[in-house]
Design a protein around this motif. Structure first.
Motif, PDB file in Angstrom:
ATOM      1  N   PHE A 194       1.150   3.683 -16.636  1.00  0.00           N
ATOM      2  CA  PHE A 194       1.799   3.343 -15.001  1.00  0.00           C
ATOM      3  C   PHE A 194       0.575   3.483 -13.923  1.00  0.00           C
ATOM      4  CE2 PHE A 194       5.621   4.734 -17.611  1.00  0.00           C
ATOM      5  CZ  PHE A 194       6.659   2.982 -17.025  1.00  0.00           C
ATOM      6  N   LYS A 195      -0.423   3.284 -14.129  1.00  0.00           N
ATOM      7  CA  LYS A 195      -1.757   3.537 -13.717  1.00  0.00           C
ATOM      8  C   LYS A 195      -1.442   2.733 -12.355  1.00  0.00           C
ATOM      9  CE  LYS A 195      -5.345   1.153 -14.195  1.00  0.00           C
ATOM     10  NZ  LYS A 195      -6.731   1.261 -14.624  1.00  0.00           N
ATOM     11  N   ASP A 196      -1.611   1.495 -12.463  1.00  0.00           N
ATOM     12  CA  ASP A 196      -1.161   0.447 -11.387  1.00  0.00           C
ATOM     13  C   ASP A 196       0.018   0.519 -10.075  1.00  0.00           C
ATOM     14  OD1 ASP A 196      -3.609  -0.745 -11.857  1.00  0.00           O
ATOM     15  OD2 ASP A 196      -2.805  -1.965 -13.050  1.00  0.00           O
ATOM     16  N   THR A 197       1.184   1.040 -10.722  1.00  0.00           N
ATOM     17  CA  THR A 197       2.217   1.555 -10.175  1.00  0.00           C
ATOM     18  C   THR A 197       1.999   2.777  -9.759  1.00  0.00           C
ATOM     19  OG1 THR A 197       4.110   0.566 -12.111  1.00  0.00           O
ATOM     20  CG2 THR A 197       4.795   2.148  -9.793  1.00  0.00           C
ATOM     21  N   ILE A 198       1.595   3.555 -10.203  1.00  0.00           N
ATOM     22  CA  ILE A 198       1.214   5.020  -9.658  1.00  0.00           C
ATOM     23  C   ILE A 198       0.262   4.247  -8.047  1.00  0.00           C
ATOM     24  CG2 ILE A 198       0.126   7.238  -9.703  1.00  0.00           C
ATOM     25  CD1 ILE A 198       1.176   7.598 -12.661  1.00  0.00           C
ATOM     26  N   MET A 199      -0.551   4.031  -8.411  1.00  0.00           N
ATOM     27  CA  MET A 199      -1.842   3.582  -7.677  1.00  0.00           C
ATOM     28  C   MET A 199      -0.931   3.320  -6.179  1.00  0.00           C
ATOM     29  SD  MET A 199      -5.279   3.442  -9.720  1.00  0.00           S
ATOM     30  CE  MET A 199      -6.340   2.907  -8.493  1.00  0.00           C
ATOM     31  N   GLY A 200      -0.163   2.121  -7.075  1.00  0.00           N
ATOM     32  CA  GLY A 200       0.051   1.002  -6.040  1.00  0.00           C
ATOM     33  C   GLY A 200       1.233   1.916  -5.264  1.00  0.00           C
ATOM     34  N   PHE A 201       1.839   2.745  -5.695  1.00  0.00           N
ATOM     35  CA  PHE A 201       2.732   3.910  -4.546  1.00  0.00           C
ATOM     36  C   PHE A 201       1.909   3.649  -3.554  1.00  0.00           C
ATOM     37  CE2 PHE A 201       4.881   8.188  -4.824  1.00  0.00           C
ATOM     38  CZ  PHE A 201       5.388   7.441  -3.518  1.00  0.00           C
ATOM     39  N   VAL A 202       1.298   5.510  -4.164  1.00  0.00           N
ATOM     40  CA  VAL A 202       0.381   5.376  -3.309  1.00  0.00           C
ATOM     41  C   VAL A 202      -0.290   4.995  -1.985  1.00  0.00           C
ATOM     42  CG1 VAL A 202      -1.719   7.696  -2.820  1.00  0.00           C
ATOM     43  CG2 VAL A 202      -0.069   7.275  -5.114  1.00  0.00           C
ATOM     44  N   SER A 203      -0.798   4.058  -2.617  1.00  0.00           N
ATOM     45  CA  SER A 203      -1.943   3.004  -1.901  1.00  0.00           C
ATOM     46  C   SER A 203      -0.850   2.113  -0.840  1.00  0.00           C
ATOM     47  CB  SER A 203      -2.698   1.498  -1.583  1.00  0.00           C
ATOM     48  OG  SER A 203      -3.211   2.230  -3.097  1.00  0.00           O
ATOM     49  N   GLY A 204       0.569   1.884  -0.970  1.00  0.00           N
ATOM     50  CA  GLY A 204       1.860   1.499  -0.190  1.00  0.00           C
ATOM     51  C   GLY A 204       2.220   2.543   0.726  1.00  0.00           C
ATOM     52  N   VAL A 205       3.001   3.922   0.399  1.00  0.00           N
ATOM     53  CA  VAL A 205       2.512   4.740   1.290  1.00  0.00           C
ATOM     54  C   VAL A 205       1.686   5.432   2.765  1.00  0.00           C
ATOM     55  CG1 VAL A 205       2.923   7.268   1.762  1.00  0.00           C
ATOM     56  CG2 VAL A 205       4.017   6.339  -0.123  1.00  0.00           C
ATOM     57  N   GLN A 206       0.478   4.386   1.885  1.00  0.00           N
ATOM     58  CA  GLN A 206      -0.860   4.873   2.692  1.00  0.00           C
ATOM     59  C   GLN A 206      -0.529   3.849   4.140  1.00  0.00           C
ATOM     60  OE1 GLN A 206      -4.155   5.583  -0.431  1.00  0.00           O
ATOM     61  NE2 GLN A 206      -5.077   7.464   1.577  1.00  0.00           N
ATOM     62  N   LEU A 207      -0.531   2.413   3.424  1.00  0.00           N
ATOM     63  CA  LEU A 207      -0.639   1.345   4.499  1.00  0.00           C
ATOM     64  C   LEU A 207       0.344   1.145   5.376  1.00  0.00           C
ATOM     65  CD1 LEU A 207      -0.908  -1.519   2.097  1.00  0.00           C
ATOM     66  CD2 LEU A 207      -2.776  -0.619   3.281  1.00  0.00           C
ATOM     67  N   SER A 208       1.740   1.727   4.727  1.00  0.00           N
ATOM     68  CA  SER A 208       3.096   1.906   6.238  1.00  0.00           C
ATOM     69  C   SER A 208       2.276   3.314   6.959  1.00  0.00           C
ATOM     70  CB  SER A 208       4.095   2.492   4.554  1.00  0.00           C
ATOM     71  OG  SER A 208       5.128   2.428   5.710  1.00  0.00           O
ATOM     72  N   ALA A 209       2.711   4.664   6.122  1.00  0.00           N
ATOM     73  CA  ALA A 209       2.185   5.679   7.180  1.00  0.00           C
ATOM     74  C   ALA A 209       1.229   5.201   8.327  1.00  0.00           C
ATOM     75  CB  ALA A 209       1.852   6.342   6.274  1.00  0.00           C
ATOM     76  N   ASN A 210      -0.188   4.310   7.614  1.00  0.00           N
ATOM     77  CA  ASN A 210      -0.741   4.906   8.783  1.00  0.00           C
ATOM     78  C   ASN A 210      -1.255   3.289   9.662  1.00  0.00           C
ATOM     79  OD1 ASN A 210      -2.201   7.234   8.360  1.00  0.00           O
ATOM     80  ND2 ASN A 210      -3.179   5.392   6.872  1.00  0.00           N
ATOM     81  N   ASN A 211       0.464   2.330   9.401  1.00  0.00           N
ATOM     82  CA  ASN A 211       0.755   1.148   9.452  1.00  0.00           C
ATOM     83  C   ASN A 211      -0.872   0.113   9.892  1.00  0.00           C
ATOM     84  OD1 ASN A 211       2.252  -0.550  11.586  1.00  0.00           O
ATOM     85  ND2 ASN A 211       1.777  -0.210  13.412  1.00  0.00           N
ATOM     86  N   MET A 212      -1.213   0.381   8.237  1.00  0.00           N
ATOM     87  CA  MET A 212      -2.560  -0.728   8.323  1.00  0.00           C
ATOM     88  C   MET A 212      -1.587  -2.036   7.972  1.00  0.00           C
ATOM     89  SD  MET A 212      -4.236   1.944   5.573  1.00  0.00           S
ATOM     90  CE  MET A 212      -5.626   1.049   5.414  1.00  0.00           C
TER      91      MET A 212
END
Length: 408
Positions: A194-212
């Protein structure tokens, strides 16, 4: 009282079968079969009543309410999935009555199967409910462009993982905590799978939290040929529809680890920048003669500039720059609250670059390009009025004209 009544009915059936001459063992097995069949029929009848009567009545009430979220819930068949719990739940509760005087192992197996079905029904219900929640919030103005889909998918995946662990525990008879402890040894394998899923989740949180990034943004990643509008942000992918109508798919962690341009701030600002230049032939630059000055004073846009005192003699290029600045500031499409200037760049072998730097109020691509074209159409046409020439490399036609003049 219901349980006692059912047990009395079953005992009466068994005694009746024995009185007819049937062996006690056979009568007992037939009694259990009849009891189980009746229990299943009751459960199925309850399921039909729940779907055809209860759900329809609730749906009619929902239509009369002013809220919209409950309509979305019923449109996504969320409550229908929840009704699937009725049959296994009734069997789970009353199977001990049907097999009260038999081996407890049989009751345990049936109850385990029913519990697995109950858990699956709850999982499907939670999955559909999360989808309905996403539909409601993604349609609202506040959350419309937020990358909610990735978060919803993350919650759904987490629920299914927990549900599968609980189901395995029910089937094997092991405690859930002990199963979780055993999964700790498999964490390396799970992280690899689940590497891509985990990395996608973390990246998605960063994109959302920082409004990127959000749906509807225009982004550019020239390295990967991405230049278009974001159409979807999910747990593992970000889809971008390029301007040539091709669709580029990127993993979210790529947008976090590498640079990309987001043009959404430009759309929300007061204007889109125009920064383009033309090359002026240096041989056409000269000091203004009295006749030229008199001609320039007749131009309305230059009256203020020509009425000012200047320490140095005026040149046709300087007057032309002042004219272009005044002309740009009088155009409604130019946002004069932002930078607006005409400047010289470093001279080159191709002449003097004269750059127009301003911001257009029109920001959409096609009309914006029209604004640029209209401005430079006018600039190229007005250059000769100031005794200037636009520099361009000689073409074949220029050489033929030069040869013709020499031959004459």
């Amino acid at each position: 009282q219901i349980t006692t009544g059912l047990m009395e009915i079953l005992n009466s059936i068994k005694n009746l079968l024995v009185s007819w001459g049937m062996a006690p063992g056979t009568a007992d097995a037939l009694d259990h079969f009849i009891a189980f069949t009746v229990l299943v029929l009751i459960a199925l009848a309850a399921d039909q009543v729940c779907r055809r009567v209860v759900l329809k009545a609730v749906a009619q009430l929902v239509k009369k309410t002013k809220a919209t979220w409950d309509d979305v819930v019923f449109d996504h068949k969320v409550m229908v999935r929840l009704s699937h719990i009725v049959v296994p739940l009734i069997i789970y509760l009353f199977i001990p009555v049907a097999f009260a005087d038999t081996n407890a192992a049989t009751v345990d197996i049936i109850q385990r199967i029913c519990m697995v079905l109950i858990i699956l029904s709850l999982l499907f219900f939670a999955h559909a409910f999360m989808g309905a929640v996403y539909s409601v919030y993604s349609a609202t103005g506040r959350y419309r462009n937020r990358p909610l889909k990735g978060m919803v998918q993350t919650v759904q995946v987490a629920l299914w993982l927990v549900g599968i662990i609980v189901i395995i525990g029910q089937l094997t008879g092991q405690e859930v905590l002990s199963l979780l402890g055993g999964l700790g040894a498999m964490s390396a394998v799970l992280m690899l799978v689940f590497k891509d899923t985990i990395m996608g989740f973390v990246s998605g949180v960063q994109l959302s939290a920082n409004n990127m990034l959000k749906v509807g943004d225009w982004i550019k990643m020239p390295k990967y040929g991405v230049d278009g509008t974001v159409t979807e942000v999910s747990l593992t992918t970000v889809k971008v529809r390029n301007w040539d109508n091709t669709v580029a798919t990127l993993p979210p962690y790529m947008l976090v680890s590498e640079m990309f341009e987001n043009w959404n701030a430009m759309r929300e600002s007061g204007g889109r920048r125009v920064k383009r230049s033309i090359n002026i032939d240096m041989n056409s630059v000269c000091f203004c003669t009295p006749e030229m000055l008199e001609e320039y004073r007749k131009i309305d846009l230059l009256k203020e500039y020509m009425s000012q005192e200047h320490e140095d003699p005026l040149t046709n290029l300087g007057v032309f720059r002042a004219y272009l600045v005044a002309w740009l500031r009088n155009r409604p499409v130019v946002n004069t609250d932002l930078h607006c200037m005409v400047r010289q760049l470093q001279p080159t072998e191709y002449g003097i670059p004269l750059e127009l730097y301003f911001f257009s109020r029109i920001k959409d691509w096609v009309p914006y390009e029209g604004v640029q074209s209209d401005v430079f159409d006018y600039v190229l046409a007005v250059v000769p009025r100031f005794g200037l020439r636009v520099f361009q490399l000689p073409s074949g036609e220029d050489l033929q004209m030069l040869i013709g003049k020499k031959s004459q």
